[in-house]
Design an enzyme around this catalytic site. Structure first.
Site, mmCIF file in Angstrom:
data_model
loop_
_atom_site.group_PDB
_atom_site.id
_atom_site.type_symbol
_atom_site.label_atom_id
_atom_site.label_comp_id
_atom_site.label_asym_id
_atom_site.label_seq_id
_atom_site.Cartn_x
_atom_site.Cartn_y
_atom_site.Cartn_z
ATOM 1 N N HIS A 191 0.836 -1.217 0.000
ATOM 2 C CA HIS A 191 0.000 0.000 0.000
ATOM 3 C C HIS A 191 0.869 1.264 0.000
ATOM 4 C CE1 HIS A 191 -4.167 -1.593 0.423
ATOM 5 N NE2 HIS A 191 -3.516 -2.650 0.847
ATOM 6 N N SER A 198 -4.125 -10.107 -13.760
ATOM 7 C CA SER A 198 -4.664 -9.090 -14.680
ATOM 8 C C SER A 198 -3.548 -8.215 -15.253
ATOM 9 C CB SER A 198 -5.736 -8.240 -14.000
ATOM 10 O OG SER A 198 -5.236 -7.628 -12.834
ATOM 11 N N GLY A 221 -7.180 -14.385 -8.573
ATOM 12 C CA GLY A 221 -7.788 -14.072 -7.282
ATOM 13 C C GLY A 221 -6.864 -14.324 -6.109
ATOM 14 N N ASP A 261 2.203 -3.486 -10.272
ATOM 15 C CA ASP A 261 1.994 -4.813 -10.853
ATOM 16 C C ASP A 261 2.384 -4.852 -12.331
ATOM 17 O OD1 ASP A 261 0.967 -5.148 -8.362
ATOM 18 O OD2 ASP A 261 -1.124 -5.326 -8.994
#
Length: 382
Positions: free
Chosen positions: A35, A130, A124, A174
């Site tokens: 984060h 993704s 997931g 990512d």
């Protein structure tokens, strides 16, 4: 059959001619720096040997045809000459369409493509399936049409597609690690400048990822709340982002902040400092210090950022009890479930796997999934 062979065979079977290129883009695990990306801070991920693979060929018209091998060979077909809009029913299509739409805005010098996509990045699990798909699709067009885009631009394009087309608010980490990953290295990424420094991984150390298989439910709403709390904190200090606030400045006025916001800010500031130190510990091969920093990171996510769940804390405790000070373990990813990452000497892997198998399900009622990964190369031809 590996993914390259599988997608090439399927390409020939469905399209009736051979693919000219096969492209891969890896998933990732973040070793430390959680984060921090949307606070313009530092992250330390590595690409892993699970990837999205696309066999492809350029077309001589303006049509894009896509086969999703992992979704019963579903087909998506769209034109580069019509406005690209979201697909009604196939969510996977929107990642492809979004990347192509945003590529058009960057550099429209490309034509149609046929592609077959397959991947083995667990979905997931917070390992960025993704982002790996977005970077793979971007790399397909860049390679087939020799577009003057570097890895960082392909990564940014994927992030834009996910934020604006798919509608998921993600940071840049990512996509960047998928595009720029380096074999046997982690990458210290500055999320403000997008500068990346390769950090060599110590020899004989395994990257172990354990999926808690606890289904993440809160992840979207809580993620957005955390972002808002961080933005509130940055505004309090009259800074563009928490990256610009020092721990000293924070400690001097922490009592004036809303107590929950103060905890969130403290996590981000301390995590940034830990991440920069972790890069130098890894470089020196100091697995003991790396382990301490990972433990502090986990405690901060649990107590200050409040994004862990009991199942994740249990996994961390089991691994920690097995490895002692030989390496480290922490939750990785957005939180509320997902995975833990451990950096441990290769010879300890069987003991860790056995301890987790014996204790985790007994304590939580859920069976874990265990992955042993190698830090891998970023996107390109394979």
């Amino acid at each position: 059959m590996n993914l390259k062979e599988k997608t090439r065979a399927l390409f020939a079977e469905i399209f009736g001619y051979p693919a000219t290129h096969t492209i891969q883009a890896p998933g990732r695990v973040n070793l430390i720096g959680e984060h921090t990306d949307y606070n313009d801070g530092f992250v330390l991920p590595c690409a892993i040997d699970y990837q999205t693979v696309i066999s492809c060929a350029p077309r001589d018209d303006r049509t894009v045809r896509v086969i999703a091998a992992d979704y019963d060979n579903q087909l998506d077909e769209f034109s580069l000459d019509a406005p690209i809009v979201t697909h009604d029913s196939q969510q996977w299509s929107n990642y492809v369409r979004g990347v192509v739409k945003h590529l058009q805005q960057r550099n429209n010098a490309f034509g149609g493509v046929d592609m077959v996509i397959s991947g083995n990045v667990p979905q997931g699990a917070g390992l960025s399936s993704s982002a790996s798909l977005e970077v793979a699709v971007g790399t397909v067009f860049q390679q087939l049409y020799h577009l003057p885009l570097d890895g960082a631009q392909i990564a940014l394009n994927g992030q834009e597609a996910e934020n604006q087309f798919v509608g998921c608010n993600c940071g840049i980490m990512d996509q960047l690690i998928s595009a720029l990953g380096k074999k046997d290295h982690a990458l210290l990424i500055d999320c403000r400048t997008l500068g990346a420094k390769a950090v060599s991984m110590p020899k004989g150390v395994a990257v172990v990822i354990i999926n808690s298989n606890f289904k993440r439910t809160l992840v979207g709403s809580e993620y957005n709340t955390r972002r808002e709390q961080c933005e509130t904190g940055a505004r309090f200090f009259q800074q563009p982002a928490l990256r610009d606030v020092s721990l000293e400045a924070f400690n001097a006025v922490a009592s004036e902040l809303d107590p929950v916001v103060a905890k969130r800010v403290r996590h981000v500031l301390s995590e940034n400092a830990r991440t920069v130190e972790a890069a130098s510990a890894l470089e020196k091969g100091d697995l003991q210090r790396m382990g301490q920093l990972m433990a502090e990171s986990h405690a901060s996510m649990r107590d200050d950022f409040e994004i862990t769940v009991p199942q994740i804390d249990t996994l961390v405790d089991i691994v920690k009890a097995t490895i002692g000070d030989q390496g480290g373990v922490r939750m990785t990813g957005g939180g509320f479930g997902g995975c833990v990452v451990a950096l441990i000497p290769e010879d300890l892997v069987p003991a860790v796997q056995q301890a987790v198998a014996q204790q985790y399900e007994a304590k939580t009622g859920i069976k874990e999934t265990f992955y042993v990964c190698k830090p891998s190369q970023g996107a390109g031809q394979c």
